[in-house]
Design a protein around this motif. Structure first.
Motif, mmCIF file in Angstrom:
data_model
loop_
_atom_site.group_PDB
_atom_site.id
_atom_site.type_symbol
_atom_site.label_atom_id
_atom_site.label_comp_id
_atom_site.label_asym_id
_atom_site.label_seq_id
_atom_site.Cartn_x
_atom_site.Cartn_y
_atom_site.Cartn_z
ATOM 1 N N ALA A 95 50.498 46.227 32.462
ATOM 2 C CA ALA A 95 50.430 47.085 31.367
ATOM 3 C C ALA A 95 49.332 47.871 31.382
ATOM 4 O O ALA A 95 48.944 48.661 32.587
ATOM 5 C CB ALA A 95 50.224 46.091 30.353
ATOM 6 N N ASP A 96 48.430 48.151 30.648
ATOM 7 C CA ASP A 96 47.323 49.054 30.552
ATOM 8 C C ASP A 96 45.923 48.458 30.925
ATOM 9 O O ASP A 96 45.154 49.053 30.602
ATOM 10 C CB ASP A 96 47.264 49.764 29.169
ATOM 11 C CG ASP A 96 47.085 48.930 28.235
ATOM 12 O OD1 ASP A 96 47.089 47.512 28.212
ATOM 13 O OD2 ASP A 96 46.769 49.333 26.975
ATOM 14 N N THR A 97 46.110 47.469 31.566
ATOM 15 C CA THR A 97 44.767 46.726 31.898
ATOM 16 C C THR A 97 44.056 47.707 33.075
ATOM 17 O O THR A 97 44.758 47.790 33.988
ATOM 18 C CB THR A 97 44.899 45.260 32.527
ATOM 19 O OG1 THR A 97 45.684 44.572 31.526
ATOM 20 C CG2 THR A 97 43.501 44.709 32.715
ATOM 21 N N PRO A 98 42.808 47.942 32.740
ATOM 22 C CA PRO A 98 42.197 48.636 33.971
ATOM 23 C C PRO A 98 42.137 48.271 35.170
ATOM 24 O O PRO A 98 41.901 46.955 35.289
ATOM 25 C CB PRO A 98 40.683 49.117 33.311
ATOM 26 C CG PRO A 98 40.720 48.711 31.984
ATOM 27 C CD PRO A 98 41.929 47.773 31.740
ATOM 28 N N LEU A 99 42.397 48.759 36.272
ATOM 29 C CA LEU A 99 42.633 48.342 37.649
ATOM 30 C C LEU A 99 41.908 49.076 38.429
ATOM 31 O O LEU A 99 42.134 50.364 38.655
ATOM 32 C CB LEU A 99 44.122 48.212 38.181
ATOM 33 C CG LEU A 99 44.251 47.973 39.625
ATOM 34 C CD1 LEU A 99 43.618 46.376 39.918
ATOM 35 C CD2 LEU A 99 45.678 47.695 39.939
ATOM 36 N N HIS A 100 40.893 48.615 39.407
ATOM 37 C CA HIS A 100 40.302 49.470 40.365
ATOM 38 C C HIS A 100 40.876 48.890 41.610
ATOM 39 O O HIS A 100 40.593 47.947 42.307
ATOM 40 C CB HIS A 100 38.719 48.911 40.445
ATOM 41 C CG HIS A 100 37.848 49.465 39.293
ATOM 42 N ND1 HIS A 100 37.387 50.628 39.176
ATOM 43 C CD2 HIS A 100 37.744 48.848 38.156
ATOM 44 C CE1 HIS A 100 36.407 50.762 38.290
ATOM 45 N NE2 HIS A 100 36.845 49.774 37.338
ATOM 46 N N SER A 101 41.929 49.766 42.199
ATOM 47 C CA SER A 101 42.483 49.321 43.313
ATOM 48 C C SER A 101 41.891 49.924 44.436
ATOM 49 O O SER A 101 40.895 50.553 44.511
ATOM 50 C CB SER A 101 43.981 50.110 43.215
ATOM 51 O OG SER A 101 43.937 51.360 43.019
ATOM 52 N N SER A 102 42.283 49.573 45.714
ATOM 53 C CA SER A 102 41.641 49.746 46.988
ATOM 54 C C SER A 102 40.244 49.534 46.956
ATOM 55 O O SER A 102 39.330 50.236 47.524
ATOM 56 C CB SER A 102 41.816 51.157 47.371
ATOM 57 O OG SER A 102 43.303 51.393 47.389
ATOM 58 N N THR A 103 39.756 48.411 46.204
ATOM 59 C CA THR A 103 38.285 48.017 45.896
ATOM 60 C C THR A 103 38.119 46.582 46.626
ATOM 61 O O THR A 103 38.714 45.662 45.884
ATOM 62 C CB THR A 103 38.041 48.188 44.548
ATOM 63 O OG1 THR A 103 38.150 49.520 43.994
ATOM 64 C CG2 THR A 103 36.228 47.868 44.376
ATOM 65 N N ARG A 104 37.395 46.386 47.418
ATOM 66 C CA ARG A 104 37.234 45.183 47.951
ATOM 67 C C ARG A 104 35.849 44.610 47.314
ATOM 68 O O ARG A 104 34.926 45.176 47.928
ATOM 69 C CB ARG A 104 37.392 45.077 49.540
ATOM 70 C CG ARG A 104 37.184 43.649 49.968
ATOM 71 C CD ARG A 104 37.009 43.583 51.583
ATOM 72 N NE ARG A 104 38.475 43.834 52.130
ATOM 73 C CZ ARG A 104 39.123 42.999 52.434
ATOM 74 N NH1 ARG A 104 39.053 41.859 52.319
ATOM 75 N NH2 ARG A 104 40.273 43.288 53.139
ATOM 76 N N ILE A 105 35.720 43.668 46.758
ATOM 77 C CA ILE A 105 34.523 42.984 46.185
ATOM 78 C C ILE A 105 33.753 42.152 47.178
ATOM 79 O O ILE A 105 34.634 41.121 47.568
ATOM 80 C CB ILE A 105 34.658 42.478 44.872
ATOM 81 C CG1 ILE A 105 35.310 43.275 43.870
ATOM 82 C CG2 ILE A 105 33.338 41.671 44.436
ATOM 83 C CD1 ILE A 105 34.378 44.522 43.512
ATOM 84 N N GLU A 106 32.708 42.371 47.696
ATOM 85 C CA GLU A 106 32.142 41.427 48.833
ATOM 86 C C GLU A 106 31.025 40.469 48.315
ATOM 87 O O GLU A 106 30.498 39.999 49.100
ATOM 88 C CB GLU A 106 31.834 42.247 49.879
ATOM 89 C CG GLU A 106 30.469 43.324 49.769
ATOM 90 C CD GLU A 106 30.297 43.831 51.013
ATOM 91 O OE1 GLU A 106 31.012 43.620 51.825
ATOM 92 O OE2 GLU A 106 29.302 44.631 51.288
ATOM 93 N N GLN A 107 30.448 40.972 47.082
ATOM 94 C CA GLN A 107 29.458 39.915 46.630
ATOM 95 C C GLN A 107 29.184 40.117 44.958
ATOM 96 O O GLN A 107 29.591 41.092 44.462
ATOM 97 C CB GLN A 107 28.152 40.861 46.951
ATOM 98 C CG GLN A 107 26.764 40.054 46.974
ATOM 99 C CD GLN A 107 25.711 40.778 47.329
ATOM 100 O OE1 GLN A 107 25.754 41.965 47.979
ATOM 101 N NE2 GLN A 107 24.350 40.103 47.471
ATOM 102 N N LEU A 108 28.910 38.958 44.801
ATOM 103 C CA LEU A 108 28.538 38.675 43.024
ATOM 104 C C LEU A 108 27.175 38.762 43.109
ATOM 105 O O LEU A 108 26.439 37.874 43.462
ATOM 106 C CB LEU A 108 29.413 37.467 42.572
ATOM 107 C CG LEU A 108 30.882 37.461 42.865
ATOM 108 C CD1 LEU A 108 31.248 36.090 41.985
ATOM 109 C CD2 LEU A 108 31.437 38.822 42.092
#
Length: 328
Positions: A120-133
Motif C-alpha cells: 500500500a502506501d507504507t514507506p519503503l527504502h528499496s535497494s537498501t541493505r541494512i548491515e548493522q543495528l
C-alpha cells in the motif's frame, strides 16, 4: 500530543509485509527496508520483453483459519485468484496426472500484485541493505552498506533469511542463536519463452526425478498473458551442487532436463533467463512462530521460523507484530 511508536521492518517479503499491515492498522508509523528494488521477496515476478514470469513462489495454499479468512479478503479485492492447473507428476513411472486437488492461489495478474497491494502506501527504502543495528538509548538506528544511518526507531522487526538476520542479531544470543543454527536451501529458476506451443497435456508438473523440481506454464495462471512462457525450478540438491554455474550453463542443463521429462524435442527458444535463489526454502521445520527480545524492542519473523511456505511467512509476521504490540 504523543507520536505513535515508530517501527522499522527489515525485509519486505511476505513476513515483513504481514507485520507491516497489522501494525499500520493499529496506527503505528512503519517504515520498510529491503535490499531488492521492490517488495515481495520470493513473491518475485520478472517482466521481460517476452512477457511476465513468476520466478519465485509459484502458488500458495491456505490451511490456517486466520490465513484462510485473510485470503478470502484478498480474493474479494482481486489481489489473488484461484489457479486450477492441469497438474501432472513425473517420477520413475513417467508422466501421469496428479491426484493432488488442493486449492492453489496466485497473485493476480502476477505474484508481485499481492505484495504491492499489501505494501500500500507504507514507506519503503528499496535497494537498501541494512548491515548493522545500533542501540541509541531506548531507540534503534539502522546503518546500511553505504554507511547511511536511518532512524531513530522505537522498535525493530527483522524479516530476512537467517543467514542475513544472524549478523544483525549478534548482540542478542536468544535471537542470533536460532538464526545461526538455521539454514535455507538454494534453488535455480529458469524462464523460457518458446517460439511454438509445447505439445503437452498439462499446465504444471511436480518432478520427482532428475534435476527439476517443478514445471509451470505461465499462461495457465489467471490474469497472465497468452504466451508460450514456462518456468522451471530446480531441486535444492541440484542447485546446491551448481551454485557457481553460469546462467547459461543452468539454462542448458535444465532445458535438457525438460526435454527428457517431455520425451520430445523442444521448439526453438525466443527467450531465456535464469535466476539463482540463495535462500529458496528452509531445509527443516521450525515452530518458533516468531522470535522476540521485547525488552530490547527487537523481533524476528520469516517462513524459516514456522516451517516454510508463504502461509507460514504471513503467520510469522502476524505473530511478530502482535508480540510487539503487547509490549507497547
Amino acid at each position: 500530543m504523543n507520536q505513535p511508536p515508530s517501527v522499522a521492518i527489515i525485509g519486505a517479503g511476505m513476513s515483513g509485509l504481514s507485520a507491516a499491515s497489522l501494525l499500520r492498522e493499529t496506527g503505528l508509523n512503519v517504515t520498510l527496508f529491503d535490499k531488492s528494488r521492490g517488495s515481495g521477496g520470493r513473491m518475485s515476478s520478472k517482466r521481460t520483453s517476452a512477457g511476465t514470469f513468476d520466478m519465485g513462489t509459484q502458488y500458495f495454499t491456505a490451511r490456517d483459519s486466520a490465513f484462510s479468512a485473510t485470503v478470502d479478503a484478498w480474493l474479494a479485492a482481486g489481489w489473488v485468484a484461484v489457479w486450477q492447473p492441469r497438474l501432472f507428476r513425473y517420477d520413475e513411472h513417467g508422466l501421469h496426472p496428479s491426484s493432488d486437488d488442493q486449492r492453489r492461489l496466485v497473485g493476480n495478474p502476477r505474484m508481485t500484485a499481492l505484495s504491492r497491494a499489501l505494501l500500500a502506501d507504507t514507506p519503503l527504502h528499496s535497494s537498501t541493505r541494512i548491515e548493522q543495528l545500533q542501540r541509541d538509548r531506548q531507540q534503534w538506528r539502522l546503518v546500511d552498506t553505504e554507511g547511511e544511518s536511518h532512524g531513530p526507531f522505537d522498535q525493530i522487526i527483522v524479516a530476512v533469511p537467517p543467514a542475513q538476520a544472524a549478523p544483525l542479531l549478534r548482540a542478542i544470543g536468544s535471537l542470533s542463536g536460532p538464526a545461526e543454527r538455521t539454514s535455507m536451501d538454494p534453488g535455480w529458476a529458469v524462464a523460457l519463452g518458446f517460439a511454438q506451443p509445447l505439445n503437452v497435456p498439462f499446465d504444471a508438473v511436480f518432478v520427482r526425478s532428475g534435476p527439476l523440481d517443478w514445471i509451470a506454464r505461465e499462461a495457465s495462471k489467471p490474469g497472465r498473458e497468452a504466451t508460450q512462457n514456462w518456468v522451471l525450478q530446480s531441486t535444492p540438491a541440484w542447485a546446491a551442487g551448481h551454485l557457481d554455474d553460469s546462467p547459461e550453463q543452468v539454462i542448458q542443463e535444465l532445458t535438457q532436463a525438460l526435454a527428457e521429462v517431455l520425451g520430445q524435442r523442444l521448439p526453438d527458444l525466443s527467450f531465456q533467463q535464469a535466476h539463482r535463489w540463495l535462500y529458496a526454502r528452509p531445509n527443516e521445520t521450525s515452530d518458533w512462530g516468531a522470535l522476540a527480545a521485547p525488552d530490547q524492542g527487537l523481533f524476528v519473523c520469516g517462513d524459516w521460523c514456522v516451517g516454510g511456505r508463504l502461509e507460514g511467512a504471513w503467520l510469522s509476521g502476524q505473530q511478530a507484530a502482535k508480540a510487539l504490540l503487547e509490549r507497547l
